[in-house]
Design an enzyme around this catalytic site. Structure first.
Site, mmCIF file in Angstrom:
data_model
loop_
_atom_site.group_PDB
_atom_site.id
_atom_site.type_symbol
_atom_site.label_atom_id
_atom_site.label_comp_id
_atom_site.label_asym_id
_atom_site.label_seq_id
_atom_site.Cartn_x
_atom_site.Cartn_y
_atom_site.Cartn_z
ATOM 1 N N GLU A 36 40.779 37.068 32.418
ATOM 2 C CA GLU A 36 39.426 37.378 32.890
ATOM 3 C C GLU A 36 38.911 38.676 32.282
ATOM 4 O OE1 GLU A 36 37.328 35.520 34.312
ATOM 5 O OE2 GLU A 36 38.700 33.871 34.720
ATOM 6 N N TYR A 117 32.986 40.620 40.036
ATOM 7 C CA TYR A 117 33.240 39.353 39.350
ATOM 8 C C TYR A 117 34.747 39.114 39.196
ATOM 9 C CZ TYR A 117 34.144 35.973 35.829
ATOM 10 O OH TYR A 117 34.680 34.893 35.186
ATOM 11 N N ASP A 135 29.028 35.686 37.212
ATOM 12 C CA ASP A 135 28.704 36.388 35.965
ATOM 13 C C ASP A 135 27.460 35.707 35.387
ATOM 14 O OD1 ASP A 135 29.578 33.990 34.945
ATOM 15 O OD2 ASP A 135 31.026 34.851 33.547
#
Ligand code: ADE
Length: 349
Positions: A36, A117, A135
């Site tokens: 991520e 996020y 996002d």
């Protein structure tokens, strides 16, 4: 059709259609966090080779926490936004100190570089907790689905989307839903002009589609004005090796190694500034133009004139043993933390 049914349809479609990305084959919170963080502001195709290599070099929190900073930067070199790598290492160190990664939002948000996020992505993907990772991609999907009337990234709309979606997540499918929303935003619910609504699993309930407004939603965000920057750099050789210097300016490229270079300033030709730099370093040389490269970093568009020069052999090696300068043989460049702009410069030679 209810929202829950639409989400189920999305999940079913995801199983059939999703790309088999390596971070989708694991529930290891470490590997998921690495993916991520790498995927922030960076395309999947670009991330793939870095991700695999990074996990081979640093397979777990312990390996990353103890990594040499230069080895870490070298593994990240070319991905950009190097602060992400430093934060990831600080996170690994914090996780070891705490005896494990926290699983709640507040605990995750205390870790360096982990924002809303990333916390939601890790909670949902690694721990299967109901959390909505918002996002640019997932905001676009949901803004269209609900035909939101304004910029969906505003805190009010983030809260509102979370309030609507969380209760509708099919039990036990939070991680899959995060991946499915991301995938939809990346492959079908595309930003400009051309969403592929005819094959979208959410088309039944999508209000932007029903209203014929997918092109308007979400509204374009005001863009920061691009800055144009002119630089000049030199590939300086001595006995086959190339001079690189450590960037010491705080900022995006701090601690990365680059060819000697200068920013152009009004009233002084860049070549002259480059000569002055080399003289001040004790390595004056005759320079010949080699070409130019263009490079973009965040809001800067950089044009860099590239020169080459050669130092005479013999005598003492200038800058030998200097902590911030090094003569590097072309074969070993791969092991150095070198940003993409410098790679482009070196490719000219
Ligand atoms: N972008 C951000 N997270 C992602 C993921 N898990 N898969 C694909 N693209 C992503």
């Amino acid at each position: 059709m209810s929202l829950s049914e639409d989400l189920r349809r999305l999940l079913e479609d995801h199983l059939n259609r999703a790309r088999a990305l390596p971070w989708r084959q694991t529930r290891d919170p470490y590997a998921i966090l690495v993916s991520e963080v790498m995927l922030q502001q960076t395309r999947v195709e670009k991330v793939l080779p870095y991700y695999e290599r990074f996990l081979e070099l640093f397979p777990d929190w312990t390996a990353l926490a103890g990594a040499e900073p230069a080895a870490l930067l070298a593994a990240w070199a070319g991905l950009g936004y190097y602060r992400r790598a430093r934060n990831l290492q600080a996170t690994a160190q914090a996780v070891l100190e705490r005896g494990g990664i926290p699983q709640d939002e507040a605990g995750l948000r205390e870790l360096p570089g982990i924002g809303p996020y990333t916390a939601a992505a890790v909670r949902s993907i690694a721990f299967n907790q109901p959390a909505l990772a918002l996002d640019g991609n997932t905001l676009r999907v949901l803004a269209r689905y609900f035909a939101l009337p304004e910029d969906p990234s505003r805190p009010h709309w983030r809260r509102e989307l979370t309030r609507r979606i969380l209760p509708a997540i099919p039990p036990g499918r939070a991680g899959d839903l995060t991946q499915a929303l991301i995938e939809l935003g990346a492959t079908l619910c595309l930003p400009q002009g051309s969403p592929r609504c005819e094959v979208c699993p959410l088309r039944g309930g999508c209000q932007a589609r029903a209203q014929g407004r997918t092109r308007e939603i979400p509204p374009p965000r005001p863009r920061r004005r691009l800055e144009e920057l002119l630089r000049a750099s030199v590939i300086l050789r001595r006995e086959g090796r190339i001079l690189l210097g450590r960037n010491q300016r705080a900022g995006l490229l701090e601690d990365l190694w680059e060819c000697p270079g200068v920013d152009a300033v009004p009233g002084k030709p860049p070549l002259e500034a480059l000569h002055e730099l080399l003289e001040s370093l004790g390595v004056p040389a005759r320079l010949q133009p080699l070409g130019e490269i263009r490079h973009a970093i965040t809001f800067r568009r950089i044009r860099c004139l590239v020169f080459q020069g050669c130092l005479d052999r013999g005598g003492e090696v200038p800058l030998e043993d200097h902590p911030d300068w090094a003569w590097v043989s072309p074969d070993s460049l791969g092991g150095w933390p070198i940003p993409s702009s410098t790679r482009k410069i070196l490719e000219l030679a």
